[in-house]
Structure formats: C-alpha cells, structure tokens
Motif scaffolding. Structure first.
Motif, short mmCIF file in Angstrom:
data_model
loop_
_atom_site.label_atom_id
_atom_site.label_comp_id
_atom_site.label_asym_id
_atom_site.label_seq_id
_atom_site.Cartn_x
_atom_site.Cartn_y
_atom_site.Cartn_z
N ILE A 1 37.23 37.08 30.94
CA ILE A 1 38.11 37.91 32.17
C ILE A 1 37.20 38.74 32.94
O ILE A 1 36.56 39.45 32.12
N VAL A 2 37.03 38.60 34.25
CA VAL A 2 36.11 39.44 34.93
C VAL A 2 37.03 40.06 35.95
O VAL A 2 37.67 39.76 36.45
N PHE A 3 37.06 41.50 35.80
CA PHE A 3 37.40 42.48 36.50
C PHE A 3 36.74 43.09 37.78
O PHE A 3 35.58 43.57 37.52
N ASN A 4 37.26 43.44 38.84
CA ASN A 4 36.30 44.14 39.85
C ASN A 4 36.58 45.65 39.26
O ASN A 4 37.69 45.92 39.14
N ALA A 5 35.50 46.26 39.07
CA ALA A 5 35.40 47.53 38.31
C ALA A 5 36.40 48.72 39.22
O ALA A 5 37.13 49.54 38.69
N ASP A 6 36.43 48.76 40.78
CA ASP A 6 37.26 49.45 41.38
C ASP A 6 38.88 49.08 41.05
O ASP A 6 39.57 50.09 40.91
N THR A 7 39.28 47.90 41.16
CA THR A 7 40.57 47.51 40.99
C THR A 7 40.85 47.88 39.59
O THR A 7 42.19 48.52 39.40
N LEU A 8 40.24 47.50 38.50
CA LEU A 8 40.56 47.75 37.20
C LEU A 8 40.77 49.39 36.82
O LEU A 8 41.87 49.62 36.38
N PHE A 9 40.01 50.04 37.64
CA PHE A 9 40.00 51.59 37.31
C PHE A 9 41.45 52.22 38.11
O PHE A 9 41.91 52.99 37.25
N ASN A 10 41.73 51.53 39.26
CA ASN A 10 43.15 51.92 39.78
C ASN A 10 44.29 51.35 39.09
O ASN A 10 45.34 51.95 39.15
#
Length: 69
Positions: A31-40
């Motif tokens: 699974i690959v997350f956008n770091a900003d989106t995951l943080f939020n």
C-alpha cells in the motif's frame, strides 16, 4: 464479474517512506500512501482502531465473566 480490490493487512512486514510517500508492505501486496494525506488521516485511523479494540476487549471480558459464573 467485478474484481475485488480489497487488500487485507493482517500484519505489516515492512514500513518505509521516500519521495513524499509512505509504504506498507504485507503478505498480500503493498500500500502506498501520500504522506500528507496519511498524516491528516492518522487521528481518524487511530479512533477507528481504538473503537474496534474496545469492542474486542468488551467481548473478551463478557466471555471471562461467563466462565466465572
């Protein structure tokens, strides 16, 4: 027939980050997350996980109480 895109993660095998993304590797894939989106999303993910853990805890305590009776 529609393909099921659900990826079940029982245990994560590896976590790493690079290029503004966070990767979670498990036995079924990656699974690959956008770091900003995951943080939020972290507060919401934590709240959901705690809610499910509380349900499990309640169920276990109910079963243990029945054993005592």
């Amino acid at each position: 027939m529609k393909k099921d895109n659900t990826l079940y993660v029982h245990e994560s095998e590896m976590l790493w980050s690079e290029n503004g993304e966070v990767y979670l590797e498990c036995g079924n894939g990656r699974i690959v997350f956008n770091a900003d989106t995951l943080f939020n999303d972290i507060p919401h993910l934590a709240a959901l996980a705690l809610k499910e853990r509380k349900k499990q805890e309640t169920q276990i305590l109910e079963l243990l109480t029945k054993i005592k009776e």
